[in-house]
Design an enzyme around this catalytic site. Structure first.
Site, PDB file in Angstrom:
ATOM      1  N   GLU B 165       0.858  -1.190   0.000  1.00 28.51           N
ATOM      2  CA  GLU B 165       0.000   0.000   0.000  1.00 28.51           C
ATOM      3  C   GLU B 165       0.891   1.235   0.000  1.00 28.51           C
ATOM      4  O   GLU B 165       2.075   1.137   0.269  1.00 28.51           O
ATOM      5  CB  GLU B 165      -0.895  -0.005   1.254  1.00 28.51           C
ATOM      6  N   PRO B 166       0.295   2.416  -0.261  1.00 28.23           N
ATOM      7  CA  PRO B 166       1.129   3.627  -0.229  1.00 28.23           C
ATOM      8  C   PRO B 166       1.858   3.776   1.110  1.00 28.23           C
ATOM      9  O   PRO B 166       2.992   4.229   1.158  1.00 28.23           O
ATOM     10  CB  PRO B 166       0.107   4.765  -0.422  1.00 28.23           C
ATOM     11  N   GLY B 169       5.042  -0.815   2.741  1.00 24.70           N
ATOM     12  CA  GLY B 169       5.785  -1.611   1.763  1.00 24.70           C
ATOM     13  C   GLY B 169       6.502  -2.711   2.516  1.00 24.70           C
ATOM     14  O   GLY B 169       5.976  -3.802   2.722  1.00 24.70           O
ATOM     15  N   SER B 170       7.709  -2.371   2.995  1.00 29.14           N
ATOM     16  CA  SER B 170       8.459  -3.372   3.761  1.00 29.14           C
ATOM     17  C   SER B 170       7.697  -3.749   5.033  1.00 29.14           C
ATOM     18  O   SER B 170       7.696  -4.902   5.458  1.00 29.14           O
ATOM     19  CB  SER B 170       9.835  -2.813   4.139  1.00 29.14           C
ATOM     20  N   ARG B 280      10.047 -15.093  -4.274  1.00 27.97           N
ATOM     21  CA  ARG B 280      11.445 -14.652  -4.248  1.00 27.97           C
ATOM     22  C   ARG B 280      12.316 -15.514  -5.130  1.00 27.97           C
ATOM     23  O   ARG B 280      13.209 -15.025  -5.823  1.00 27.97           O
ATOM     24  CB  ARG B 280      11.972 -14.659  -2.808  1.00 27.97           C
ATOM     25  N   GLN B 316      43.250  -8.326 -21.034  1.00 28.27           N
ATOM     26  CA  GLN B 316      43.194  -9.164 -19.845  1.00 28.27           C
ATOM     27  C   GLN B 316      42.165  -8.684 -18.826  1.00 28.27           C
ATOM     28  O   GLN B 316      41.495  -9.486 -18.189  1.00 28.27           O
ATOM     29  CB  GLN B 316      44.563  -9.255 -19.187  1.00 28.27           C
ATOM     30  N   GLU B 401       9.177  -7.883  -4.009  1.00 32.14           N
ATOM     31  CA  GLU B 401       9.114  -9.197  -3.354  1.00 32.14           C
ATOM     32  C   GLU B 401       9.886  -9.178  -2.041  1.00 32.14           C
ATOM     33  O   GLU B 401      10.391 -10.193  -1.589  1.00 32.14           O
ATOM     34  CB  GLU B 401       9.713 -10.299  -4.260  1.00 32.14           C
ATOM     35  N   GLU B 405      17.038  -5.208   1.580  1.00 35.51           N
ATOM     36  CA  GLU B 405      17.266  -4.868   2.991  1.00 35.51           C
ATOM     37  C   GLU B 405      16.423  -5.769   3.884  1.00 35.51           C
ATOM     38  O   GLU B 405      16.880  -6.274   4.912  1.00 35.51           O
ATOM     39  CB  GLU B 405      16.906  -3.397   3.243  1.00 35.51           C
TER      40      GLU B 405
END
Lengths: 254, 419
Positions: B165-166, B169-170, B280, B316, B401, B405
């Site tokens: 939602e606004p 999140g986390s 995930r 290289q 997902e 963090e």
């Protein structure tokens, strides 16, 4: 009429792989290289499966000649809808020397053994580009052949085949049993679906040896040398038509 | 030079007699190109190799030729998605009796990794759709499974997953969308943000609050498009993932029958977390595919581009860089596949492993794609070259997902709460 179709499939180096010649110029590198079903063989399998879906034939039997890995190619055909497979076990030096003549003898023997009504092959393999197996198989069986087929229709006990030839398209009518070789535009092979891949696991693959079929696979050909194609030389950009004419004169072409 | 010309399947299969044809085919089929140390088929069963082959073929033929156009024109490729569903990609780990393919998490990872080489954004959407179908299959009762799953597996209907939602999140458990029980239905009020497919999809799996604060008050409701009170915000303009529309989902006195609730009240958060474990792995698998394609593009570029009198492949630093990219890719792949196996077997380390795999693979694969872009020099920055799209598309995998963090939170919690 057994309603059975025999389809030959060949395991070849994947078309997307960059081919490398072995340092001893004896052949190309195949170890660890990705292999898949010859694209024209995919088209042949698709045609056979379509015929089965339209109920023109009853059973699609897929054949591949080679070592154990040939079974992967047969499984792919089974996942596309073929009913069962026959793996003709040929290994080592015999496999390296296996060419169209040997394969067509095997296909002819199997066609008789399985009482096939139709043999469908790809028109050529993308590794050797021989374009011979279909024709030789038909000759050995004394069956009519519809090669470079871009359209195949069963009409009773005959087949109408539209062939791609240099001049355009040629339509022929041949008796069955017959040999067909598939050209590019015959159809667009389906993707195997996930459920079909799982069903394919349960389908049968019989293993036989060429000797069991009474076939002698000794080769009459010896590969002397394999070389890479010559490297493309850099071109030269010219400013005017007069320059072009001069260059062509220099090269002795005009 | 590496170009992304869309050569159709017919052109690719053309007569192989002319060696020039073969050269052209190699250039266009780079993403199918083979490098045996990177071959994603290693370690798979024959059956998994078959699944992978179908997915690679589908990606190369049906997706790769269009991925640039879908990105530029923001097209949601409904036809292609339905073709994918016909092959069984609509409900890969959904039970067969409701139309799914019944495969394992590892099979699924292999498939998404391969599909992603054709278009990351579209494959990511397919994985979200799969997660929704799985949720209904796993937590729904028989009526719900039979009502929703067959259409989702065939992609007759498309699904979206609504958790974010606004304001949450986390901190997903703090979500505010309410579902007020009223007789035989719930009345939903609130809004969801960043919903993939939102507005264009038919079935919305919505996490909402039926009880009190926190995780235990959350339930899962299935809301169908067309329900009065269900509306959508504007289509977001994104850096990548442009083949799927992203919109806010707005619920205003939206009436949803109680029979659309999956499981019991208060079980929603648990379902969400379980769904995210698989999600995930799927997102990480999509990153793997993009990185695989990018490494091959970079390799092919190094073999062709000349500076200072020789091809870049003789430098290289670039050789070593390519080696590092390949190593990190294989390491990521192994971790993702192990996590998939752990989840399938319900191992105690499954949740941590899924978090580790998501964290590691999405970070490393983004770096790989980014380095591949760098190796292309100025060309890497042009939209004519696919590598920039891989970079843009997988950047968001480090965010959704569960941000990387949050992945660290999960892993450290698992380490520090062990007694």
């Amino acid at each position: 009429m057994s309603g059975r179709v025999l389809v030959g499939v060949k395991r070849v180096i994947d078309y997307a792989v960059k081919i490398r010649v072995k340092p001893d110029n004896s052949s190309v590198v195949t170890d660890g290289v990705k292999h898949s079903m010859n694209p024209f063989c995919e088209i042949a399998v698709e045609e056979a499966v379509k015929m089965k879906e339209k109920k023109f034939i009853k059973e699609v039997v897929v054949v591949s000649c080679g070592p154990q890995q040939a079974q992967e190619t047969i499984r792919t055909a089974l996942a596309m809808g073929a009913d069962r497979g026959i793996h003709v076990d040929v290994t080592g030096k015999d496999y390296d020397n296996l060419g169209p003549l040997q394969v067509s003898k095997i296909m002819a023997a199997l066609a008789k053994k399985e009482e096939a009504q139709l043999v469908i092959l790809g028109k050529q393999a993308i590794d050797d580009d021989c374009n011979q197996t279909g024709q030789m198989t038909a000759a050995l069986l004394d069956w009519p052949q519809g090669t470079f087929a871009s359209e195949v229709t069963l009409e009773g006990d005959k087949m109408k085949v539209v062939r791609e030839i240099d001049g355009g398209l040629e339509t022929i009518k041949i008796n069955t049993p017959a040999v067909i070789t598939a050209d590019l535009r015959l159809n667009t092979p389906r993707y195997a679906t996930l459920p079909n891949i799982m069903k394919a696991k349960k389908k049968k693959i019989d293993k036989v040896k060429p000797a069991d079929l009474g076939v002698d696979i000794t080769s009459r050909l010896e590969v002397l040398r394999v070389d890479e194609p010559p490297h493309r030389e850099a071109g030269v950009k010219l400013e005017t038509v007069a320059d072009l004419v001069d260059k062509l004169k220099e090269a002795g072409t005009i | 030079m590496a170009t992304v010309g869309p050569l159709g399947r017919i052109a690719r299969l053309g007569s192989s007699i002319c060696r020039n044809h073969r050269f052209i085919f190699n250039r266009s089929s780079q993403r199918r190109g083979i490098a045996s140390c990177l071959d994603p088929a290693h370690g798979l069963t024959d059956e998994q190799k078959e699944f992978q082959k179908v997915a690679f073929d589908f990606a190369a033929n049906e997706m790769a030729p269009h991925m640039a156009e879908w990105d530029e024109k923001e097209i949601f490729p409904v036809e292609t998605l339905r073709k994918a569903a016909q092959l069984g990609f609509g409900g890969i780990y959904v039970q067969p009796e409701v139309g799914g393919s019944g495969l394992s998490r590892l099979d699924t990872s292999v498939i998404f990794e391969a599909l992603s080489t054709g278009c990351v954004s579209t494959t990511a959407y397919i994985s979200i759709h799969n997660m929704c179908a799985w949720m209904i299959d796993t937590f729904g009762n028989n009526e719900q499974r039979e009502k929703f799953c067959p259409d989702l597996c065939s992609m007759e209907k498309f699904a979206s997953y609504c958790l974010t939602e606004p304001g949450s999140g986390s901190d997903a458990a703090s979500l505010l969308t309410t579902a007020q029980l009223s007789g035989d239905h719930y009345i939903l009020n609130g809004s969801k943000a960043f919903i993939s497919g939102g507005g264009d999809t038919d079935v919305y799996v919505v996490m909402c609050r039926t009880g009190s604060k926190g995780a235990k008050g959350i339930s899962c409701l299935v809301v169908e498009k067309g329900t009065p009170g269900l509306s959508f915000g504007k289509k977001e303009k994104k850096v990548g993932w442009n083949s799927q529309p992203t919109r806010a989902v707005i619920l205003e006195d939206c009436v949803v029958p109680v029979t659309n609730r999956l499981g019991e009240e208060g079980q929603g958060f648990n379902m969400a977390m379980k769904g995210l474990n698989g999600g995930r792995i799927n997102i990480a698998s999509c990153s793997l595919g993009a990185a695989h394609a990018s490494v091959l593009l970079a390799r092919d570029h190094l073999l062709v581009r000349k500076q200072f009198g020789e091809t870049l492949s003789n430098n290289q630093f670039l050789q070593f860089k390519l080696a590092e990219m390949a190593t990190k890719l294989v390491a990521s792949r192994l971790l993702v596949r192990e996590a998939a196996t752990a989840l399938q077997e319900n191992r105690p380390d499954a949740v941590s492993l899924c978090s580790m795999a998501k964290l590691f693979a999405t970070d490393e694969c983004f770096n790989i794609c980014n380095q591949a872009l760098q190796m292309h020099g100025g060309y890497g920055y042009l939209k004519d070259y696919a590598v920039q799209q891989y970079v843009r598309d997988i950047r968001v995998h480090q965010i959704l997902e569960g941000t990387n963090e949050v992945m660290r939170m999960i892993i450290s919690r698992s380490l520090l709460t062990e007694s």
